[in-house]
Write a protein that holds these residues in place. Structure first.
Motif, PDB file in Angstrom:
ATOM      1  N   ASP A  31       0.831  -1.207   0.000  1.00 36.98           N
ATOM      2  CA  ASP A  31       0.000   0.000   0.000  1.00 36.98           C
ATOM      3  C   ASP A  31       0.865   1.257   0.000  1.00 36.98           C
ATOM      4  O   ASP A  31       0.552   2.239  -0.687  1.00 36.98           O
ATOM      5  CB  ASP A  31      -0.921   0.004   1.226  1.00 36.98           C
ATOM      6  N   ARG A  32       1.934   1.230   0.777  1.00 40.12           N
ATOM      7  CA  ARG A  32       2.839   2.383   0.801  1.00 40.12           C
ATOM      8  C   ARG A  32       3.493   2.586  -0.579  1.00 40.12           C
ATOM      9  O   ARG A  32       3.636   3.718  -1.046  1.00 40.12           O
ATOM     10  CB  ARG A  32       3.930   2.161   1.848  1.00 40.12           C
ATOM     11  N   ALA A  33       3.901   1.484  -1.213  1.00 39.20           N
ATOM     12  CA  ALA A  33       4.546   1.591  -2.524  1.00 39.20           C
ATOM     13  C   ALA A  33       3.576   2.145  -3.569  1.00 39.20           C
ATOM     14  O   ALA A  33       3.959   2.942  -4.434  1.00 39.20           O
ATOM     15  CB  ALA A  33       5.078   0.232  -2.959  1.00 39.20           C
ATOM     16  N   LYS A  34       2.322   1.743  -3.502  1.00 41.90           N
ATOM     17  CA  LYS A  34       1.330   2.238  -4.453  1.00 41.90           C
ATOM     18  C   LYS A  34       1.083   3.735  -4.276  1.00 41.90           C
ATOM     19  O   LYS A  34       0.763   4.445  -5.240  1.00 41.90           O
ATOM     20  CB  LYS A  34       0.014   1.470  -4.294  1.00 41.90           C
ATOM     21  N   LYS A  35       1.221   4.213  -3.024  1.00 42.94           N
ATOM     22  CA  LYS A  35       0.946   5.620  -2.737  1.00 42.94           C
ATOM     23  C   LYS A  35       2.192   6.499  -2.833  1.00 42.94           C
ATOM     24  O   LYS A  35       2.121   7.692  -2.528  1.00 42.94           O
ATOM     25  CB  LYS A  35       0.342   5.748  -1.340  1.00 42.94           C
ATOM     26  N   MET A  36       3.327   5.935  -3.218  1.00 40.32           N
ATOM     27  CA  MET A  36       4.564   6.705  -3.341  1.00 40.32           C
ATOM     28  C   MET A  36       4.407   7.780  -4.427  1.00 40.32           C
ATOM     29  O   MET A  36       4.043   7.469  -5.562  1.00 40.32           O
ATOM     30  CB  MET A  36       5.716   5.751  -3.693  1.00 40.32           C
ATOM     31  N   VAL A  37       4.681   9.037  -4.088  1.00 39.60           N
ATOM     32  CA  VAL A  37       4.462  10.156  -5.021  1.00 39.60           C
ATOM     33  C   VAL A  37       5.675  11.084  -5.035  1.00 39.60           C
ATOM     34  O   VAL A  37       6.535  11.041  -4.148  1.00 39.60           O
ATOM     35  CB  VAL A  37       3.207  10.974  -4.626  1.00 39.60           C
ATOM     36  N   PHE A  38       5.714  11.902  -6.054  1.00 36.05           N
ATOM     37  CA  PHE A  38       6.741  12.925  -6.208  1.00 36.05           C
ATOM     38  C   PHE A  38       6.564  13.998  -5.137  1.00 36.05           C
ATOM     39  O   PHE A  38       5.459  14.489  -4.901  1.00 36.05           O
ATOM     40  CB  PHE A  38       6.601  13.534  -7.611  1.00 36.05           C
ATOM     41  N   ILE A  39       7.653  14.345  -4.444  1.00 35.95           N
ATOM     42  CA  ILE A  39       7.621  15.324  -3.353  1.00 35.95           C
ATOM     43  C   ILE A  39       8.546  16.479  -3.708  1.00 35.95           C
ATOM     44  O   ILE A  39       9.619  16.274  -4.281  1.00 35.95           O
ATOM     45  CB  ILE A  39       8.095  14.680  -2.035  1.00 35.95           C
ATOM     46  N   SER A  40       8.134  17.688  -3.349  1.00 38.28           N
ATOM     47  CA  SER A  40       8.970  18.865  -3.624  1.00 38.28           C
ATOM     48  C   SER A  40       9.416  19.567  -2.348  1.00 38.28           C
ATOM     49  O   SER A  40      10.018  20.642  -2.413  1.00 38.28           O
ATOM     50  CB  SER A  40       8.223  19.855  -4.530  1.00 38.28           C
ATOM     51  N   ASP A  41       9.128  18.975  -1.188  1.00 39.28           N
ATOM     52  CA  ASP A  41       9.575  19.553   0.082  1.00 39.28           C
ATOM     53  C   ASP A  41      10.939  18.962   0.440  1.00 39.28           C
ATOM     54  O   ASP A  41      11.067  17.741   0.609  1.00 39.28           O
ATOM     55  CB  ASP A  41       8.560  19.265   1.184  1.00 39.28           C
ATOM     56  N   TYR A  42      11.934  19.818   0.597  1.00 41.02           N
ATOM     57  CA  TYR A  42      13.311  19.358   0.803  1.00 41.02           C
ATOM     58  C   TYR A  42      13.451  18.514   2.059  1.00 41.02           C
ATOM     59  O   TYR A  42      14.061  17.430   2.038  1.00 41.02           O
ATOM     60  CB  TYR A  42      14.255  20.560   0.868  1.00 41.02           C
ATOM     61  N   ASP A  43      12.912  18.961   3.191  1.00 38.70           N
ATOM     62  CA  ASP A  43      13.071  18.247   4.463  1.00 38.70           C
ATOM     63  C   ASP A  43      12.445  16.858   4.405  1.00 38.70           C
ATOM     64  O   ASP A  43      13.001  15.885   4.924  1.00 38.70           O
ATOM     65  CB  ASP A  43      12.458  19.061   5.601  1.00 38.70           C
ATOM     66  N   THR A  44      11.269  16.769   3.786  1.00 40.61           N
ATOM     67  CA  THR A  44      10.598  15.464   3.683  1.00 40.61           C
ATOM     68  C   THR A  44      11.412  14.505   2.826  1.00 40.61           C
ATOM     69  O   THR A  44      11.597  13.332   3.171  1.00 40.61           O
ATOM     70  CB  THR A  44       9.190  15.633   3.083  1.00 40.61           C
ATOM     71  N   ILE A  45      11.908  15.008   1.680  1.00 41.29           N
ATOM     72  CA  ILE A  45      12.722  14.152   0.800  1.00 41.29           C
ATOM     73  C   ILE A  45      13.986  13.698   1.524  1.00 41.29           C
ATOM     74  O   ILE A  45      14.353  12.512   1.487  1.00 41.29           O
ATOM     75  CB  ILE A  45      13.091  14.903  -0.498  1.00 41.29           C
ATOM     76  N   ALA A  46      14.660  14.634   2.188  1.00 39.27           N
ATOM     77  CA  ALA A  46      15.899  14.292   2.889  1.00 39.27           C
ATOM     78  C   ALA A  46      15.646  13.223   3.951  1.00 39.27           C
ATOM     79  O   ALA A  46      16.437  12.278   4.108  1.00 39.27           O
ATOM     80  CB  ALA A  46      16.498  15.552   3.519  1.00 39.27           C
TER      81      ALA A  46
END
Length: 825
Positions: A31-46
């Motif tokens: 379920d987590r893999a299916k919901k994986m999306v592009f993120i543009s927030d630096y802290d979250t990505i890091a």
């Protein structure tokens, strides 16, 4: 922002997602893999990148991480929110095991924490506010056994019911066996028939012809019709009682489970939160496994817009070529605030589109929290938007041609791009008449550049190459092509435009030469010459880059060789000094030992009244021996041979002195108490105990005898030694022959495959004993792999043998785990 809607399919990220889903342990992670999306927030990505990186270290370095029982029981937990509902046995068992896993993971991170260091800070923070439920686990263990079934003692009523079921079944079994024995004695039932179960009731199989012989109820018959199953009348009531008890048992189990659900219900929200953590761990673990598979890592990640990648690899292409045992050509690419847009030109099928897709896929993966396959010295950034225009977007439904679809995308790009956007455009300006298509593409490229957008754009148009050369912020790039082999190299070279190699490719395909000549004349010499110049520039640049690379490699190699030789010289000098010091020490020890032994010999000679001249000569030889050891010759490169000669000379002198001293001291005509003697004509040697005039008392072992002195012959010590050696040789000669024969016939391998355990151990025992006896240093035991029992028994025995120094599996090419190699002392 991502554009268009099918962006993931265009760059291949849908396949990346599928790889990660396949590595998840449960639907939690999927379920987590299916919901994986592009993120543009630096802290979250890091944070997501560091979590994945830390889990890579766990997979590579830790052995005790709990990775079992990732069960998703959230649907069952949602169901028991309603009063009166319950978890069935399997659901409760899954809950217990998954809660145990959650507790194990949380404790794993807590136990890793020290005052000085926290090896997994991001994952530890993720686990920090997760609640574990040891009391629920304990309560579950009170009602479930280790197989997930309700225990007999889960309640007093259940225990009573199951005891009664057992007693009733025992009575039924006794009655049936009694009936069966009578039926067998009468020939109604075969001798080998036993009671069986049909529809939950114990019955007896009977041949149809004799079914009237046994009173009871026919419950069933076999598929062939050759057997009927009869429940004797005597056990019908007992079987009915079993049915009633089973119903009581089921009701009591439901009551126990309902009671447990009532106790569990207040904690469901907290348990849900714990399962969210388990889902995160499952997903992060899958991402880490995929990162290891593609050699992904976390490069320098900064909160700015940049692409500065070294040795970047398209992961899907890497996995595909890996199966074919081929290598991917890596990509080096840089986009910064000086050169934001890279315009790539070059031949068709030269790798332009792969280069563009690699940039799009890796940047998208990075901003989805996935590690990417680049070198560690790469620097990555973050973009708010990724726009892509690639492939044929022709649509009959929307009445759009390929070029119309292309222009629609360009309209969206121009309106929405900014300095935090990266554009990925393939075959820019294509799909329409080249002159106007090139002009529109040039105008669009100018707008993108003025909006400070980043981008990777591929094209064949010459006007775009000229525009990129003359415009700050845009830089040309070329996909390299081998003109001699007429094949693409799939390497990107930044700084100069590339040639399309249209003429060369046409000639290679076999297009008539007159057609090529007409085409060249139509396009004009300027175009042909320019294309040729581009090819020459690329060729020369490639040549000099190879030269420079070779020079760098040679310089590096020279430095390594120089450093290697310097280290070798230092090591040799150190070793030389150590050898000299050891040699001097050994020589001094030899000298000291020789001196002591010679002095003892001289003392013996003096006591035996040896001549003074011989003593002086011995002392003079000793002084020469000392001088020979302390001379300067000991420090030359022949030191080992000189010391060996000194040892041999010292040994020779010592043997000579002892021989001389023994000869001087021995007088065969004088017999004294303590001398060794034998009766003339006999071989037995005795010791003189007492002399009584002309008679001598001699001890032959435990026996004493009186013999005339003139009948005795005095024996020297050397003669006694020779006698003993003769006897020893005579005794061991036959044994030596046996040993030689055993050595000649001994084989260093034994095959025990197919033997029983005790037979195999007995054979190995004899084999190892013989190997130690003949002095064999290594043997091989062939036991095969099979179930591994023989291998285990053999190795248990080998651990008990004192003469076994070491044992291990044979090399995989010569048998691997099916053969044990044994080193003997």
């Amino acid at each position: 922002m991502i554009y268009p809607h099918n962006f993931e399919q265009k760059i291949g990220f849908d396949k990346i997602r599928q790889h990660i889903e396949n590595k998840c342990l449960s639907t939690l992670g999927i379920d987590r893999a299916k919901k994986m999306v592009f993120i543009s927030d630096y802290d979250t990505i890091a944070r997501k990148l560091h979590e994945t990186e830390e889990f890579v270290h766990i997979l590579q370095e830790e052995d005790e991480f709990p990775a079992n029982y990732f069960f998703d029981v959230r649907p069952a937990l949602k169901r028991i929110r309603v009063e009166g509902t319950f978890l069935d046995e399997s659901e409760l068992f899954d809950l217990r095991r998954s809660l145990e896993t959650i507790k194990g993971i949380v404790y794993f991170f807590l136990n890793k924490e020290t005052e000085e260091n926290t090896p997994y800070p991001y994952l530890q923070k993720l686990a920090g506010d997760v609640t574990v439920f040891p009391q629920i686990i304990i309560k579950t263990d009170q009602i479930l056994d280790k197989f997930g079934h309700i225990k007999d003692n889960a309640s007093p009523d259940l225990q009573r019911i199951r005891r009664e079921i057992t007693a009733t079944l025992s009575g039924i079994s006794k009655s049936l066996n009694s009936i069966l024995r009578i039926a067998q004695s009468e020939g109604v039932v075969d001798k080998d028939v036993t009671p069986t179960m049909r529809d939950g009731r114990l019955v007896i199989p009977v041949i149809p012809a004799y079914k009237r012989k046994i009173k009871g109820i026919v419950h069933d018959e076999s598929a062939s019709g050759k057997t009927v199953f009869i429940e004797p009348a005597e056990v019908v009531e007992a079987n009915n009682r079993i049915r009633e008890l089973e119903s009581d048992e089921r009701r009591e189990i439901i009551r126990i489970l309902t009671s447990f659900a009532n106790e569990l219900r207040p904690y469901t929200e907290e348990i849900f939160h714990s399962y969210e953590f388990l889902a995160d761990i499952d997903f992060i673990r899958a991402k880490a496994l995929f990162s290891i598979q593609i050699n992904g890592l976390l490069p320098t990640f900064e909160d700015c817009q940049q692409v500065d990648w070294y040795h970047a690899i398209h992961p899907l292409l890497f996995l595909s070529l890996q199966k074919q045992q081929k290598q991917v050509v890596p990509l080096d690419i840089t986009l910064d605030h000086k050169n934001k847009i890279l315009l790539i030109s070059g031949p068709n099928a030269g790798g332009k589109s792969v280069c563009l897709k690699t940039v799009g896929l890796l940047q998208y993966m990075l901003q989805c929290g996935l590690l990417i396959p680049v070198y560690e010295n790469s620097r990555t950034g973050i973009f708010d938007s990724i726009f892509i225009d690639i492939g044929d977007e022709q649509s009959i439904e929307n009445d759009l041609s390929t070029y119309s679809s292309h222009l629609t995308n360009m309209k969206f790009f121009v309106r929405n791009c900014d300095d935090r956007t990266i554009l990925l455009i393939d075959e820019f300006g294509g799909g329409t008449e080249p002159q106007i298509g090139g002009a529109i593409a040039e105008a669009l490229l100018d707008r993108f550049n003025k909006k400070n957008s980043f981008g990777v754009i591929t094209t064949h148009y010459q006007n775009l190459k000229h525009f990129a050369e003359d415009t700050p912020g845009i830089i040309n790039g070329a996909m390299l092509y081998d003109r001699h082999l007429m094949q693409p190299l799939f390497k990107l070279s930044i700084g100069n435009p590339g040639s399309s190699f249209a003429v060369e490719i046409a000639r290679k395909i076999g297009l008539p030469e007159d057609v090529i000549a007409d085409a060249s004349s139509k396009v004009g010499s300027d175009y042909i010459n320019m294309d040729k110049y581009l090819q020459d520039i690329v060729r020369d640049k490639r040549y000099w880059e190879n030269k420079r690379q070779n020079v760098r490699l040679q310089e590096k190699r020279l430095e390594e060789i120089t450093s290697h030789y310097e280290n070798d010289i230092k090591a040799i000098e150190k070793q030389r000094k150590e050898i000299l010091a050891e040699a001097r020490k050994n020589a001094e020890n030899i000298l000291s030992e020789a001196n002591a032994r010679i002095e003892n010999t001289i003392r013996s000679i003096k006591e035996a009244q040896a001549e003074k001249e011989k003593t002086k000569k011995i002392r003079k030889d000793l002084e020469k021996f000392k001088e020979s050891i302390t001379t300067e010759a000991i420090i030359d490169d022949k030191i080992s041979r000189k010391i060996q000669k000194i040892k041999e000379r010292e040994k020779h002198k010592r043997n000579k002195i002892f021989t001389n001293s023994e000869n001087i001291a021995f007088d065969s005509n004088v017999i004294a108490v303590g001398d060794a003697v034998k009766v003339k004509g006999q071989a037995s040697i005795g010791e003189v105990m007492e002399i009584q005039g002309k008679n001598v008392v001699i001890a032959f072992g435990m026996l004493k005898s009186t013999v005339k002195i003139d009948q005795l012959e005095k024996i020297s010590k050397n003669q006694i030694k020779r006698e003993k050696n003769i006897k020893a040789t005579f005794v061991s000669e036959q044994t030596a022959d046996d040993m030689r024969e055993k050595k000649l016939n001994f084989k260093q391998d034994i095959d025990i495959r197919g033997l029983r355990g005790d037979e195999a151990i007995q054979a190995v025992t004899y084999f190892i004993d013989d190997a130690i006896l003949v002095g064999c240093s290594k043997v091989r035991i062939l036991h095969g792999t099979g179930t591994g029992i023989l291998r285990q028994l053999v190795r248990q025995y080998l651990r008990t043998v004192p003469g076994v120094k070491h044992f291990q599996d044979e090399h995989v090419q010569f048998g691997g785990a099916g053969i044990t190699v044994v080193d003997l002392e």
